[in-house]
Motif scaffolding. Structure first.
Motif, PDB file in Angstrom:
ATOM      1  N   LEU B  73       0.812  -1.222   0.000  1.00 41.41           N
ATOM      2  CA  LEU B  73       0.000   0.000   0.000  1.00 41.41           C
ATOM      3  C   LEU B  73       0.845   1.271   0.000  1.00 41.41           C
ATOM      4  O   LEU B  73       0.388   2.327  -0.447  1.00 41.41           O
ATOM      5  N   ARG B  74       2.057   1.143   0.471  1.00 40.87           N
ATOM      6  CA  ARG B  74       2.885   2.345   0.648  1.00 40.87           C
ATOM      7  C   ARG B  74       3.090   3.075  -0.677  1.00 40.87           C
ATOM      8  O   ARG B  74       3.304   2.456  -1.707  1.00 40.87           O
ATOM      9  N   GLY B  75       3.034   4.391  -0.585  1.00 43.68           N
ATOM     10  CA  GLY B  75       3.267   5.206  -1.777  1.00 43.68           C
ATOM     11  C   GLY B  75       2.044   5.366  -2.656  1.00 43.68           C
ATOM     12  O   GLY B  75       2.128   5.982  -3.720  1.00 43.68           O
ATOM     13  N   SER B  76       0.896   4.850  -2.221  1.00 45.42           N
ATOM     14  CA  SER B  76      -0.306   4.972  -3.054  1.00 45.42           C
ATOM     15  C   SER B  76      -0.849   6.396  -2.986  1.00 45.42           C
ATOM     16  O   SER B  76      -0.892   7.022  -1.925  1.00 45.42           O
ATOM     17  N   SER B  77      -1.275   6.879  -4.137  1.00 46.37           N
ATOM     18  CA  SER B  77      -1.908   8.201  -4.182  1.00 46.37           C
ATOM     19  C   SER B  77      -3.416   8.078  -3.971  1.00 46.37           C
ATOM     20  O   SER B  77      -4.103   9.083  -3.793  1.00 46.37           O
TER      21      SER B  77
END
Lengths: 590, 173
Positions: B73-77
């Protein structure tokens, strides 16, 4: 005027007085308020004249643009269509201007692209060429035929040590692609999806094994491909390498990554999905696209030496042979030029052989014999000789001998254009020669004052008068008799020459005889021995071809002088007669 | 070209992949779902005449055997929460996933889409539940993997929200 606060109000003044006062006031106002009035007029002019406004706006326009640009994008949105239209109009109106402007930018980029394409093509071509004729090249060609792949690709696969085919620059947190470069001919999938999956795989591996965030997946290998990953603080580089790369390649990756972090610190820190700033990393990433191929095996030094030696020997042998042939050919030409009766008009030495053309007197030496003497094969020389008469004195002399059938007792010599005959000859020959001599080519005059002429009857008489005497019981020719026999021998040769020209032959009978002493048998034997001894003394074996010699004996009763002294019967007599050639019956002459 | 990472989340077999399959570019097999728990796909949309590429991380459906990895999930806009209208439990899963996403990426735009709009009569998720979600500020769309409904709207709506959150610089065109 009624609103003017500065004007004094005096109701008592007459109309004339008011007029005077107004003028005074106007004058006073002009004196007091002139500078302000001027300023007011200028302000009014500015307000009324709108043409002044652009100048004013130009003073503040740059600052206004900058201020609005910092606030939002509206100004850009408004201006964009006008800029685009202006740009399009400029291109249509004056494309040259645009070309000149962008040429410095596009030129190097195009050159670089062409250079890379040429380099790649040359590399592939060189490999294909290097391997096209070797043993393993033939094996690979078979493989290419079997697998249906291009030969160049098969060569590449076998000689490739490693090649970095793709390099991804990926944002570490989002897994989004920042930039991507690929080598010529590399198979490239969707780079954005690949970037995401590469990032996902790393997260998966790290999570699955409970690794800490600073422990990362360095590389993974699939078939002939290895993916090398170098981590930076905000981005990482993933290189897709075919083959087995050296460890030093990782240093190149790290150096490129460090450079990118140094060049784009803000863009990396505040990355929000816009990869445009990272187009500048193209050169940096391309520096990682290394390739290294296995050099084609060098043939062994020994083989090269042997091959080189053989070639040198062959060349040396060929050189020596060619030189010798050239020397022989030169010598042959010298010999031919020196040979009387031969004139060389054309001589050629070509790859197909030798060619000669010239003139040859029929009496000259056979050129083939000269060719053989020069050490060359007559079959290797194509010669065309045209006949001619040579005026060489030697050949003219030979020609004269041949045409005039001169007897051996005659010596012919050529002095200029004069034929000179010396020696002895028959009167008939001398007469005939005087008539024919000037008809011989090369002869204009004839001289024979040195020629001694004798007749055949005289010669016959000189021979037939010869008597050789012997001691009793001896068949040895006495020295005193030999001198006379020498003259007879000369006469016989002259006779032989003379009759040969007239188609006749000489029959010479050498007849021996004895006195009455002794037995008849012994005497006959002795007679024959004496005849043979005389014949030997005459040089009978060397007499001319036209002379037939018969040695025999005569009975005592038939001998000349048989009635005389006994010493007169110990003799050998000669009897020469003429016969017609090829006829059995003799035509004896007195 | 602007890129944005977007995660697709949802319970097991809610039809995430089926819903978007015909609308996205993909080079990987769905097999990766069950191996590493994610496949990455791509969808390009136009927002205000500008192209935006949504890099979709299609995460394996969460169930009692497998949980969504936070690291994905990290870095999702932004993210998409997918539910199956015929299964009430998928709403609960979506709520849990929403919490996970908030914990991991913070407050970023997200869209909830309820699949199987073509069989609305069979739905277990009723209008009231949907209304409650909307009252909490959720954007709830209806979609049908079978009919291909609602997907374009889903992507455009999410991309618009993402772009509004972080405006696209003009030089990224």
């Amino acid at each position: 005027m009624s609103t003017d606060p500065h004007r004094p109000h005096r109701d008592s003044l007459s109309s004339e007085g008011r007029t005077s006062v107004d003028e005074d006031w106007t004058q006073l106002r002009t004196l007091l308020l002139s500078p302000e009035q001027t300023q007011l007029d200028e302000i009014r002019e500015r307000l009324d004249n709108r043409g002044i406004q652009p100048r004013e706006i130009s003073r503040v326009l740059p600052e206004a643009f900058a201020m609005r640009g910092e606030t939002d994008q509206h100004l850009s949105n408004v201006l964009t269509p006008y800029v685009e239209n202006g740009f399009v109009a400029t291109i249509r109106k004056s494309p040259r201007t645009i070309v000149d402007a962008i040429a410095p930018i596009l030129g190097p980029a195009i050159r670089q692209a062409i250079a890379r394409a040429l380099q790649s093509m040359t590399q592939s071509f060189n490999h294909s060429l290097d391997e096209s004729l070797s043993t393993r090249g033939l094996r690979w060609r078979l493989e290419a035929w079997r697998t249906g792949r291009p030969f160049a690709e098969v060569v590449l696969l076998h000689t490739l040590r490693y090649r970095v085919e793709q390099v991804f620059l990926i944002h570490r947190e989002t897994g989004l692609l920042l930039h991507h470069v690929a080598a010529e001919g590399a198979v490239v999938q969707d780079q954005q999806i690949l970037s995401g999956m590469l990032t996902a795989i790393q997260s998966y591996v790290r999570d699955s094994f409970g690794a800490s965030p600073d422990q990362t997946l360095d590389h993974f290998r699939v078939g002939e491909w290895t993916v090398w990953i170098e981590q930076g603080s905000h981005a990482y580089v993933a290189g897709v390498v075919r083959g087995t790369p050296p460890e030093t390649l990782r240093e190149d990756f790290q150096a490129a990554l460090d450079d990118i972090h140094a060049q784009q610190p803000d863009a990396l820190t505040h990355f929000d999905g816009d990869a445009a700033p990272f187009k500048t990393t193209q050169t940096c990433l391309e520096s990682c696209l290394h390739a290294h191929y296995e050099p084609p095996p060098r043939p062994s030094v020994l083989k090269l030496w042997i091959l080189g030696g053989a070639v040198i020997l062959l060349l040396s042998w060929w050189g020596v042979m060619a030189y010798q042939a050239h020397v022989r050919w030169s010598n042959l030409l010298v010999e031919l030029e020196a040979e009387p009766g031969i004139v060389v008009t054309m001589a050629e030495s070509t790859l197909t052989g030798y060619h000669l053309k010239g003139l040859r007197d029929p009496l000259a030496k056979d050129p083939s014999a000269i060719v053989v003497e020069a050490g060359l094969e007559p079959s290797g020389i194509r010669a065309v000789w045209s006949p001619y008469y040579s005026l060489d004195p030697q050949l003219v002399e030979t020609r004269a001998h041949s045409i005039l059938h001169s007897p051996k007792t005659v010596k012919l010599s050529v002095e200029g254009d004069t034929l000179v005959a010396t020696g002895a000859a028959s009167i008939e020959w001398a007469r005939e020669t005087r008539r024919l001599a000037t008809l011989v080519p090369g002869i204009s005059r004839y001289r024979d004052e040195g020629l001694v002429t004798i007749s055949i009857p005289d010669l016959l008489e000189r021979v037939n008068q010869t008597i050789v005497r012997f001691r009793s019981g001896s068949s040895i020719v006495e020295p005193s008799e030999r001198a006379a026999l020498g003259a007879v021998s000369m006469a016989l040769r002259e006779l032989d020459q003379a009759v040969s020209q007239s188609g006749q032959r000489v029959r010479l009978e050498v007849l021996g005889s004895t006195d009455d002493t002794g037995s008849v048998t012994r005497n006959i034997q002795l007679s024959e021995e004496r005849a043979r001894a005389v014949l030997v003394a005459l040089g009978g074996e060397q007499l001319g071809d036209a002379t037939t010699v018969i040695a025999g004996s005569v009975q005592s009763t038939d001998q000349r002088g048989s009635t005389g002294e006994a010493r007169d019967r110990r003799i050998v007599t000669l009897r020469a007669t003429l016969t017609v050639a090829n006829r059995g019956n003799e035509a004896s002459r007195p | 070209m602007m890129q944005k990472k977007v995660c697709m989340l949802g319970g097991f077999a809610v039809g995430k992949t089926s819903l978007v399959r015909r609308f996205v570019s993909n080079v990987f097999s769905e097999h990766y779902h069950t191996t590493i728990g994610v496949t990455v796909e791509k969808k390009s949309v136009k927002i205000d005449d500008r192209d935006v590429t949504l890099v979709l991380w299609d995460l394996y459906g969460e169930d009692e055997f497998q949980r969504v990895r936070d690291s994905y999930l990290r870095g999702s806009s932004g993210y998409i929460l997918v539910m199956d209208g015929t299964r009430r439990a998928t709403l609960d899963t979506a709520l849990a996933l929403r919490q996970t996403a908030m914990r991991t990426v913070g407050t970023v735009p997200f869209i909830a889409i309820i699949n199987k709009a073509d069989v609305r009569s069979e739905w277990e998720i009723d209008e009231r539940a949907i209304e409650q979600l909307r009252e909490q500020g959720w954007t709830v769309l209806f979609g049908s993997a079978k009919l291909g409904q609602g997907v374009e709207e889903l992507f455009v709506t999410l991309a618009t929200q993402i772009v509004q959150t972080s405006p696209i610089p003009s030089d990224s065109l």
